[in-house]
Design a protein around this motif. Structure first.
Motif, PDB file in Angstrom:
ATOM      1  N   ALA A  87       0.839  -1.208   0.000  1.00 35.65           N
ATOM      2  CA  ALA A  87       0.000   0.000   0.000  1.00 35.65           C
ATOM      3  C   ALA A  87       0.867   1.249   0.000  1.00 35.65           C
ATOM      4  CB  ALA A  87      -0.911  -0.014   1.220  1.00 35.65           C
ATOM      5  N   PHE A  88       1.959   1.206   0.753  1.00 33.92           N
ATOM      6  CA  PHE A  88       2.886   2.348   0.832  1.00 33.92           C
ATOM      7  C   PHE A  88       3.443   2.673  -0.562  1.00 33.92           C
ATOM      8  CE2 PHE A  88       7.391   3.671   1.332  1.00 33.92           C
ATOM      9  CZ  PHE A  88       7.200   4.875   1.976  1.00 33.92           C
ATOM     10  N   PHE A  89       3.876   1.640  -1.289  1.00 29.70           N
ATOM     11  CA  PHE A  89       4.447   1.887  -2.631  1.00 29.70           C
ATOM     12  C   PHE A  89       3.373   2.284  -3.640  1.00 29.70           C
ATOM     13  CE2 PHE A  89       8.186  -0.264  -0.871  1.00 29.70           C
ATOM     14  CZ  PHE A  89       9.134   0.666  -1.237  1.00 29.70           C
ATOM     15  N   SER A  90       2.125   1.877  -3.357  1.00 28.33           N
ATOM     16  CA  SER A  90       1.047   2.252  -4.284  1.00 28.33           C
ATOM     17  C   SER A  90       0.739   3.754  -4.216  1.00 28.33           C
ATOM     18  CB  SER A  90      -0.213   1.436  -4.005  1.00 28.33           C
ATOM     19  OG  SER A  90      -0.876   1.965  -2.885  1.00 28.33           O
ATOM     20  N   VAL A  91       1.150   4.409  -3.127  1.00 21.32           N
ATOM     21  CA  VAL A  91       0.941   5.861  -2.986  1.00 21.32           C
ATOM     22  C   VAL A  91       2.002   6.640  -3.777  1.00 21.32           C
ATOM     23  CG1 VAL A  91       0.641   7.720  -1.252  1.00 21.32           C
ATOM     24  CG2 VAL A  91      -0.125   5.459  -0.730  1.00 21.32           C
ATOM     25  N   LYS A  92       2.954   5.931  -4.352  1.00 21.18           N
ATOM     26  CA  LYS A  92       4.062   6.499  -5.143  1.00 21.18           C
ATOM     27  C   LYS A  92       4.863   7.533  -4.344  1.00 21.18           C
ATOM     28  CE  LYS A  92       1.577   5.909  -9.478  1.00 21.18           C
ATOM     29  NZ  LYS A  92       0.754   6.606 -10.453  1.00 21.18           N
ATOM     30  N   PRO A  93       5.509   7.076  -3.272  1.00 23.91           N
ATOM     31  CA  PRO A  93       6.278   8.033  -2.470  1.00 23.91           C
ATOM     32  C   PRO A  93       7.563   8.455  -3.193  1.00 23.91           C
ATOM     33  CG  PRO A  93       6.571   5.819  -1.636  1.00 23.91           C
ATOM     34  CD  PRO A  93       5.609   5.705  -2.759  1.00 23.91           C
ATOM     35  N   PRO A  94       8.013   9.692  -2.995  1.00 22.76           N
ATOM     36  CA  PRO A  94       9.292  10.091  -3.592  1.00 22.76           C
ATOM     37  C   PRO A  94      10.450   9.360  -2.907  1.00 22.76           C
ATOM     38  CG  PRO A  94       8.343  11.898  -2.319  1.00 22.76           C
ATOM     39  CD  PRO A  94       7.363  10.797  -2.301  1.00 22.76           C
ATOM     40  N   LEU A  95      11.601   9.360  -3.557  1.00 17.41           N
ATOM     41  CA  LEU A  95      12.764   8.619  -3.053  1.00 17.41           C
ATOM     42  C   LEU A  95      13.150   9.068  -1.638  1.00 17.41           C
ATOM     43  CD1 LEU A  95      14.814   6.445  -3.915  1.00 17.41           C
ATOM     44  CD2 LEU A  95      16.310   8.288  -4.656  1.00 17.41           C
ATOM     45  N   SER A  96      13.059  10.388  -1.393  1.00 17.99           N
ATOM     46  CA  SER A  96      13.448  10.908  -0.073  1.00 17.99           C
ATOM     47  C   SER A  96      12.561  10.305   1.029  1.00 17.99           C
ATOM     48  CB  SER A  96      13.351  12.428  -0.055  1.00 17.99           C
ATOM     49  OG  SER A  96      12.037  12.831  -0.335  1.00 17.99           O
ATOM     50  N   TYR A  97      11.276  10.108   0.742  1.00 19.05           N
ATOM     51  CA  TYR A  97      10.366   9.525   1.727  1.00 19.05           C
ATOM     52  C   TYR A  97      10.697   8.048   1.964  1.00 19.05           C
ATOM     53  CZ  TYR A  97       7.275  13.619   1.745  1.00 19.05           C
ATOM     54  OH  TYR A  97       6.758  14.868   1.904  1.00 19.05           O
ATOM     55  N   ILE A  98      11.101   7.372   0.874  1.00 21.94           N
ATOM     56  CA  ILE A  98      11.461   5.954   1.031  1.00 21.94           C
ATOM     57  C   ILE A  98      12.691   5.851   1.923  1.00 21.94           C
ATOM     58  CG2 ILE A  98      12.228   3.865  -0.203  1.00 21.94           C
ATOM     59  CD1 ILE A  98      10.609   4.891  -2.625  1.00 21.94           C
ATOM     60  N   LYS A  99      13.636   6.794   1.730  1.00 24.34           N
ATOM     61  CA  LYS A  99      14.853   6.793   2.556  1.00 24.34           C
ATOM     62  C   LYS A  99      14.496   7.035   4.021  1.00 24.34           C
ATOM     63  CE  LYS A  99      18.335   8.350  -0.754  1.00 24.34           C
ATOM     64  NZ  LYS A  99      19.016   9.547  -1.246  1.00 24.34           N
ATOM     65  N   ILE A 100      13.623   8.028   4.264  1.00 23.65           N
ATOM     66  CA  ILE A 100      13.225   8.335   5.650  1.00 23.65           C
ATOM     67  C   ILE A 100      12.563   7.117   6.287  1.00 23.65           C
ATOM     68  CG2 ILE A 100      11.671   9.732   7.102  1.00 23.65           C
ATOM     69  CD1 ILE A 100      12.043  12.023   5.112  1.00 23.65           C
ATOM     70  N   THR A 101      11.655   6.485   5.524  1.00 28.53           N
ATOM     71  CA  THR A 101      10.932   5.324   6.056  1.00 28.53           C
ATOM     72  C   THR A 101      11.908   4.192   6.387  1.00 28.53           C
ATOM     73  OG1 THR A 101       9.135   5.968   4.596  1.00 28.53           O
ATOM     74  CG2 THR A 101       8.935   3.828   5.637  1.00 28.53           C
ATOM     75  N   ILE A 123      12.604  -8.841  17.209  1.00 30.52           N
ATOM     76  CA  ILE A 123      12.496  -8.839  15.735  1.00 30.52           C
ATOM     77  C   ILE A 123      11.020  -8.978  15.331  1.00 30.52           C
ATOM     78  CG2 ILE A 123      13.068 -10.134  13.617  1.00 30.52           C
ATOM     79  CD1 ILE A 123      15.747 -10.867  15.025  1.00 30.52           C
ATOM     80  N   VAL A 124      10.328  -9.912  16.012  1.00 32.63           N
ATOM     81  CA  VAL A 124       8.904 -10.130  15.670  1.00 32.63           C
ATOM     82  C   VAL A 124       8.085  -8.877  15.997  1.00 32.63           C
ATOM     83  CG1 VAL A 124       6.867 -11.521  16.201  1.00 32.63           C
ATOM     84  CG2 VAL A 124       9.092 -12.625  15.983  1.00 32.63           C
ATOM     85  N   GLN A 125       8.335  -8.305  17.184  1.00 28.75           N
ATOM     86  CA  GLN A 125       7.531  -7.140  17.602  1.00 28.75           C
ATOM     87  C   GLN A 125       7.829  -5.903  16.759  1.00 28.75           C
ATOM     88  OE1 GLN A 125       5.041  -7.887  19.428  1.00 28.75           O
ATOM     89  NE2 GLN A 125       5.994  -9.890  19.678  1.00 28.75           N
ATOM     90  N   SER A 126       9.034  -5.837  16.185  1.00 27.72           N
ATOM     91  CA  SER A 126       9.321  -4.650  15.373  1.00 27.72           C
ATOM     92  C   SER A 126       8.448  -4.625  14.115  1.00 27.72           C
ATOM     93  CB  SER A 126      10.806  -4.545  15.026  1.00 27.72           C
ATOM     94  OG  SER A 126      11.262  -5.737  14.511  1.00 27.72           O
ATOM     95  N   MET A 127       7.872  -5.795  13.742  1.00 27.99           N
ATOM     96  CA  MET A 127       6.909  -5.830  12.629  1.00 27.99           C
ATOM     97  C   MET A 127       5.711  -4.930  12.952  1.00 27.99           C
ATOM     98  SD  MET A 127       7.728  -7.753  10.126  1.00 27.99           S
ATOM     99  CE  MET A 127       9.341  -8.431   9.972  1.00 27.99           C
ATOM    100  N   ARG A 128       5.318  -4.915  14.233  1.00 32.10           N
ATOM    101  CA  ARG A 128       4.201  -4.048  14.646  1.00 32.10           C
ATOM    102  C   ARG A 128       4.570  -2.591  14.421  1.00 32.10           C
ATOM    103  NH1 ARG A 128       0.911  -7.436  17.888  1.00 32.10           N
ATOM    104  NH2 ARG A 128       2.173  -9.045  18.817  1.00 32.10           N
ATOM    105  N   LEU A 129       5.798  -2.236  14.822  1.00 31.53           N
ATOM    106  CA  LEU A 129       6.230  -0.837  14.671  1.00 31.53           C
ATOM    107  C   LEU A 129       6.354  -0.482  13.190  1.00 31.53           C
ATOM    108  CD1 LEU A 129       8.920  -0.544  17.475  1.00 31.53           C
ATOM    109  CD2 LEU A 129       6.562   0.177  17.537  1.00 31.53           C
ATOM    110  N   PHE A 130       6.859  -1.436  12.378  1.00 27.52           N
ATOM    111  CA  PHE A 130       6.965  -1.194  10.926  1.00 27.52           C
ATOM    112  C   PHE A 130       5.576  -0.912  10.356  1.00 27.52           C
ATOM    113  CE2 PHE A 130      10.892  -4.127  10.201  1.00 27.52           C
ATOM    114  CZ  PHE A 130      11.651  -3.254  10.935  1.00 27.52           C
ATOM    115  N   SER A 131       4.614  -1.754  10.767  1.00 22.21           N
ATOM    116  CA  SER A 131       3.250  -1.601  10.241  1.00 22.21           C
ATOM    117  C   SER A 131       2.685  -0.254  10.650  1.00 22.21           C
ATOM    118  CB  SER A 131       2.346  -2.726  10.748  1.00 22.21           C
ATOM    119  OG  SER A 131       2.864  -3.961  10.345  1.00 22.21           O
ATOM    120  N   ALA A 132       2.909   0.117  11.921  1.00 18.17           N
ATOM    121  CA  ALA A 132       2.396   1.408  12.411  1.00 18.17           C
ATOM    122  C   ALA A 132       3.043   2.557  11.637  1.00 18.17           C
ATOM    123  CB  ALA A 132       2.668   1.540  13.899  1.00 18.17           C
ATOM    124  N   THR A 133       4.361   2.450  11.389  1.00 16.69           N
ATOM    125  CA  THR A 133       5.074   3.502  10.646  1.00 16.69           C
ATOM    126  C   THR A 133       4.520   3.618   9.232  1.00 16.69           C
ATOM    127  OG1 THR A 133       7.045   2.871  11.872  1.00 16.69           O
ATOM    128  CG2 THR A 133       7.400   4.313   9.993  1.00 16.69           C
TER     129      THR A 133
END
Lengths: 206, 262
Positions: B48-62, B118-128
């Protein structure tokens, strides 16, 4: 029932109690447009005050609770002293939380009880003291209370439930202690800075 | 990170759909408890994130934010994991090492804690990712409009609109004041310097913003503002919103069923 849901019920009961007592004592005076705009400005100022933390100070390991709570509490308390009415603290804190969610974090209602608790606790404190940060002791008490409640709630309820992240009791103690001290310092800074601002604000000097 | 004007699927969704989606995803992040389901949610949100077509700078920040999240979570959970069984792989402070050892009960890194992190960081990734998708695809004023339609009081809506309007001006003013203070010899190094700089910044910044607030309030009052506003923009549900909400609802039901074995 899990601790998060119990805490949400408790927070709503607390809010209800605070505003019921306020209504009984006829402290509901309503907010005029000027006060509403002032509160909105303080929501933005809280966001601005947090920016140096997000971009720089948060890199200092272990003392982030201390460094973040100083600017937050100082700005918050200046705002409350400028509009000393029932609901101001809740509106500033909750407004800031909504603002940061809209602008940068994305809407997540699971974090709303955390912001509401921070506001309701201060409102209750003001009701019990019958003072809106009018003396140094009152300000210090409010600052320490804010730090204590907010950090304990975050480390014991919010983070374990929303993120499934757990912290050791000694770490929670260290962070809460820093948050309490930082909030106390921030409260005193806010109190001293607010004096000339209030005098200019009340007497039309702005 | 801010709103980007694009013509993607998420940009066309009603803000109310996005608010409900955020709530559902926030609940899913809490409900899901297996590494497989958390990874699945993360992959859906990544797409979904890539479907929003983020600019390269946003991908780097993420990527940077997610990197920080995984490091912080793995380290903290490595230290603070308290479920049994747990296997210490490195003891930093033994239980019997003086007062700090007794107070903390010993500080060790546990193997199970690192895996849990490692498993719980998936939650933080999803939230981000979720927050990025909402912020990039929804204009703040649309989100406020959506919140108002959900019953958020008009006055809070007005307050949020004013806050957003003030934000760039305040940030700019803060920068200007800091530059002026630095030119007069202010040094901001260290924690003491930061506190001093903060004290010197706050007073002029608040005075200036209160002046602006007074002007805005006067302008609102002379126009007869009562708290109620009319919007030029109207939001309405389209079939895509109904389909999206149905899919989200279905995923929620499945997640609750599998989590609580219903």
């Amino acid at each position: 029932m899990n601790s998060y849901i119990s805490s949400v019920i408790f927070i709503f009961l607390l809010g209800g109690t605070v505003f019921y007592i306020g209504a009984r004592r006829r402290l509901f005076k309503g907010l005029n447009v000027h006060e509403l705009v002032t509160i909105a400005v303080f929501c933005s100022l809280l966001y601005i005050a947090g920016l140096p933390f997000k971009f720089g100070l948060s890199r200092i390991p272990f003392i982030h609770a201390f460094t973040y709570s100083i600017p937050f509490t100082a700005v918050l308390f200046i705002g409350i002293r400028l509009v000393p009415k029932l609901g101001t603290a809740t509106l500033i804190i909750f407004g800031h939380s909504l603002l940061s969610q809209i602008i940068s974090r994305g809407i997540n209602p699971l974090w709303w009880p955390y912001a509401l608790l921070a506001g309701f606790v201060l409102e209750l404190y003001f009701l019990l003291c019958r003072s809106y940060l009018e003396s140094r002791a009152n300000v210090l008490g409010a600052g320490l209370l804010r730090g204590l409640v907010v950090y304990i709630y975050f480390y014991y309820i919010s983070a374990p439930y929303i993120w499934h992240i757990f912290y050791a009791p000694w770490y929670i103690f260290v962070q809460t202690l820093q948050g309490v001290i930082g909030s106390g310092i921030g409260a005193l800074i806010g109190f001293s800075l607010s004096k000339p601002i209030i005098s200019a604000y009340r007497h039309g000097g702005l | 990170m801010r709103y980007i004007s694009r013509a993607t699927f998420f940009h066309h969704l009603d803000p109310r759909t996005k608010i409900l989606m955020s709530l559902a995803c926030a609940c899913l992040i809490v409900i899901l408890n297996t590494s497989f389901s958390l990874f699945g949610l993360f992959m859906i949100l990544l797409a979904a994130f890539f479907s929003v077509k983020p600019p390269l700078s946003y991908i780097k920040i993420t990527t940077y934010l997610m990197g920080m999240a995984i490091v912080a979570t793995v380290i903290s959970q490595g230290f603070f994991y308290y479920f049994e069984p747990r296997t210490p792989i490195l003891t930093i402070l033994p239980k019997d090492a003086g007062l700090i050892g007794k107070l903390t009960g010993g500080i060790s890194i546990y193997r199970e804690g690192l895996i849990y992190g490692i498993v719980q960081s998936m939650r933080l990734f999803s939230a981000t990712l979720l927050s990025m998708i909402i912020v990039m695809s929804t204009h703040p004023s649309d989100l406020i409009l959506g919140l108002k339609r959900f019953g958020v009081p008009e006055k809070i809506g007005f307050m949020l609109t004013v806050s957003i309007r003030f934000l760039p001006a305040l940030a700019e003013e803060a920068k200007r004041i800091l530059i002026a203070q630095k030119l007069r010899g202010l040094r901001l190094k260290g924690l003491r310097g930061a506190i001093k700089g903060f004290r010197l910044l706050l007073q002029p910044l608040i005075i200036d913003s209160l002046r602006k607030a007074r002007r805005t309030a006067l302008a609102a009052e002379v126009r007869g503002f009562t708290g109620k506003r009319t919007e030029i923009k109207n939001i309405r549900f389209l079939w895509t919103d109904w389909v999206t909400l149905s899919i989200v609802f279905l995923i929620m039901v499945l997640a609750i069923k599998s989590r609580f074995h219903l």
